[in-house]
Design a protein around this motif. Sequence first.
Motif, PDB file in Angstrom:
ATOM      1  N   PHE A  45      10.522   3.061   4.101  1.00 26.20           N
ATOM      2  CA  PHE A  45      10.418   4.470   4.474  1.00 26.20           C
ATOM      3  C   PHE A  45      11.807   5.104   4.553  1.00 26.20           C
ATOM      4  N   HIS A  46      12.741   4.413   5.223  1.00 30.46           N
ATOM      5  CA  HIS A  46      14.102   4.938   5.355  1.00 30.46           C
ATOM      6  C   HIS A  46      14.753   5.111   3.988  1.00 30.46           C
ATOM      7  N   ASP A  47      14.567   4.133   3.127  1.00 27.75           N
ATOM      8  CA  ASP A  47      15.150   4.222   1.793  1.00 27.75           C
ATOM      9  C   ASP A  47      14.558   5.392   1.020  1.00 27.75           C
ATOM     10  N   ARG A  48      13.250   5.584   1.127  1.00 29.14           N
ATOM     11  CA  ARG A  48      12.609   6.707   0.432  1.00 29.14           C
ATOM     12  C   ARG A  48      13.114   8.026   0.993  1.00 29.14           C
ATOM     13  N   ALA A  49      13.285   8.103   2.322  1.00 26.31           N
ATOM     14  CA  ALA A  49      13.791   9.328   2.940  1.00 26.31           C
ATOM     15  C   ALA A  49      15.199   9.649   2.441  1.00 26.31           C
ATOM     16  N   MET A  50      16.015   8.634   2.256  1.00 22.47           N
ATOM     17  CA  MET A  50      17.361   8.850   1.719  1.00 22.47           C
ATOM     18  C   MET A  50      17.291   9.333   0.271  1.00 22.47           C
ATOM     19  N   ARG A  51      16.418   8.734  -0.506  1.00 23.48           N
ATOM     20  CA  ARG A  51      16.358   9.057  -1.935  1.00 23.48           C
ATOM     21  C   ARG A  51      15.842  10.468  -2.191  1.00 23.48           C
ATOM     22  N   VAL A  52      15.000  10.997  -1.282  1.00 33.14           N
ATOM     23  CA  VAL A  52      14.504  12.359  -1.479  1.00 33.14           C
ATOM     24  C   VAL A  52      15.372  13.379  -0.763  1.00 33.14           C
ATOM     25  N   ASP A  81       2.207  12.673   4.992  1.00 37.80           N
ATOM     26  CA  ASP A  81       0.863  12.502   4.447  1.00 37.80           C
ATOM     27  C   ASP A  81       0.608  11.035   4.106  1.00 37.80           C
ATOM     28  N   VAL A  82       1.602  10.373   3.526  1.00 40.30           N
ATOM     29  CA  VAL A  82       1.458   8.951   3.195  1.00 40.30           C
ATOM     30  C   VAL A  82       1.220   8.134   4.458  1.00 40.30           C
ATOM     31  N   MET A  83       1.973   8.442   5.519  1.00 41.33           N
ATOM     32  CA  MET A  83       1.803   7.696   6.760  1.00 41.33           C
ATOM     33  C   MET A  83       0.440   7.961   7.384  1.00 41.33           C
ATOM     34  N   GLY A  84      -0.102   9.148   7.171  1.00 41.04           N
ATOM     35  CA  GLY A  84      -1.451   9.423   7.652  1.00 41.04           C
ATOM     36  C   GLY A  84      -2.477   8.521   6.984  1.00 41.04           C
ATOM     37  N   VAL A  85      -2.312   8.305   5.683  1.00 44.16           N
ATOM     38  CA  VAL A  85      -3.215   7.407   4.948  1.00 44.16           C
ATOM     39  C   VAL A  85      -3.073   5.980   5.468  1.00 44.16           C
ATOM     40  N   LEU A  86      -1.833   5.511   5.634  1.00 45.88           N
ATOM     41  CA  LEU A  86      -1.608   4.147   6.117  1.00 45.88           C
ATOM     42  C   LEU A  86      -2.137   3.964   7.535  1.00 45.88           C
ATOM     43  N   GLY A  87      -1.941   4.972   8.377  1.00 45.28           N
ATOM     44  CA  GLY A  87      -2.419   4.877   9.744  1.00 45.28           C
ATOM     45  C   GLY A  87      -3.924   4.720   9.803  1.00 45.28           C
ATOM     46  N   THR A 113      11.715  -0.505  -4.338  1.00 37.14           N
ATOM     47  CA  THR A 113      11.488   0.913  -4.602  1.00 37.14           C
ATOM     48  C   THR A 113      12.102   1.363  -5.925  1.00 37.14           C
ATOM     49  N   GLU A 114      13.162   0.649  -6.351  1.00 41.01           N
ATOM     50  CA  GLU A 114      13.784   0.965  -7.642  1.00 41.01           C
ATOM     51  C   GLU A 114      13.046   0.283  -8.807  1.00 41.01           C
ATOM     52  N   GLY A 115      12.046  -0.559  -8.488  1.00 40.21           N
ATOM     53  CA  GLY A 115      11.276  -1.211  -9.536  1.00 40.21           C
ATOM     54  C   GLY A 115      11.955  -2.403 -10.167  1.00 40.21           C
ATOM     55  N   ARG A 139       0.832  -1.203   0.000  1.00 49.10           N
ATOM     56  CA  ARG A 139       0.000   0.000   0.000  1.00 49.10           C
ATOM     57  C   ARG A 139       0.869   1.255   0.000  1.00 49.10           C
ATOM     58  N   PHE A 140       1.971   1.229   0.750  1.00 45.20           N
ATOM     59  CA  PHE A 140       2.913   2.351   0.763  1.00 45.20           C
ATOM     60  C   PHE A 140       3.423   2.632  -0.650  1.00 45.20           C
ATOM     61  N   LEU A 141       3.846   1.579  -1.345  1.00 45.30           N
ATOM     62  CA  LEU A 141       4.366   1.754  -2.700  1.00 45.30           C
ATOM     63  C   LEU A 141       3.269   2.175  -3.673  1.00 45.30           C
ATOM     64  N   GLU A 142       2.081   1.639  -3.485  1.00 37.95           N
ATOM     65  CA  GLU A 142       0.956   1.991  -4.348  1.00 37.95           C
ATOM     66  C   GLU A 142       0.643   3.482  -4.264  1.00 37.95           C
ATOM     67  N   ILE A 143       0.788   4.045  -3.062  1.00 41.82           N
ATOM     68  CA  ILE A 143       0.506   5.468  -2.868  1.00 41.82           C
ATOM     69  C   ILE A 143       1.629   6.335  -3.414  1.00 41.82           C
ATOM     70  N   ILE A 144       2.870   5.937  -3.139  1.00 43.15           N
ATOM     71  CA  ILE A 144       3.977   6.857  -3.404  1.00 43.15           C
ATOM     72  C   ILE A 144       4.603   6.694  -4.780  1.00 43.15           C
ATOM     73  N   ASP A 145       4.512   5.525  -5.395  1.00 43.44           N
ATOM     74  CA  ASP A 145       5.166   5.334  -6.692  1.00 43.44           C
ATOM     75  C   ASP A 145       4.645   6.271  -7.779  1.00 43.44           C
ATOM     76  N   PRO A 146       3.322   6.517  -7.861  1.00 47.84           N
ATOM     77  CA  PRO A 146       2.859   7.448  -8.896  1.00 47.84           C
ATOM     78  C   PRO A 146       3.303   8.895  -8.643  1.00 47.84           C
ATOM     79  N   ASP A 147       3.669   9.227  -7.404  1.00 51.88           N
ATOM     80  CA  ASP A 147       4.055  10.588  -7.056  1.00 51.88           C
ATOM     81  C   ASP A 147       5.199  10.532  -6.046  1.00 51.88           C
ATOM     82  N   PRO A 148       6.446  10.290  -6.508  1.00 53.42           N
ATOM     83  CA  PRO A 148       7.576  10.130  -5.596  1.00 53.42           C
ATOM     84  C   PRO A 148       7.837  11.339  -4.702  1.00 53.42           C
TER      85      PRO A 148
END
Length: 243
Positions: A161-168, A24-30, A236-238, A9-18
């Motif tokens: 999450f950590h990997d995404r935080a590093m990538r951004v 905000d993503v964590m709010g949806v998951l929560g 995350t890299e697909g 679900r995390f990837l489904e939300i964030i992949d279309p809009d990195p």
Amino acid sequence: MHPNLIASRFLEIIDPDPSRDLQDVMGVLGAEFGFGHFTYFANPRPNARYDENIILTSYPEAWQGRYREKDYHMIDPVVSHGMRSLLPLDWSLLPRNSAAVRQFFGEAGDLGVHPNGITIPIRDANRGCGLFSVNIEISERDWLSYKRAFISELTYLSFLFHDRAMRVGMVPGATERPALSPREVEVLQWAGNGKTRWETSVILGISESAVKLYLANACAKLRVANTTHAVARCVTEGLFDVR
């Protein structure tokens, strides 16, 4: 239950809009999976000052202010135990044998922090470390079953999450992903789908020691501390999906 439901679900939300805001993503998951608050804490290098750390949290402003005002990071058992641990921490099992710690948890509860939570320690190959916590409003009777159902998913989510935080760019030290060999990708994909090294060796027709070597090489190339983080990077890299 799907073994990677939260991560998917995390990837489904964030992949279309990195660039989507991670809080905000964590709010949806929560809202979808039942945890009320989360905190991501990253220490980008050994001996970093507290004010150099990266903190992203959904805790109430009143508790954040009280935490800073009283320097509660100095006595917070989630921080002190989490930074020394390699395994997920159940908050209900943390020692509360000092008056200061009991006051800490009492004030947290008064200001909107629920008593039950899980903290996942994060380590990376840059010698950085961090903590990923979710805080859950749930009865004591239901807490153990919730933890058993979701702890593996939350562990995987913490590395995504950590990997995404590093990538951004939130966490210094991120590097471009080196090219993995086809065999390294294969063994990581099987690991991501829950196969042991022995099972992977049988599937691929190679020795278990070869599987171990491929996993170690992949982790070294990706500059990650363990296979779970390596799988998260690849997803995350697909490079592949996990079922």
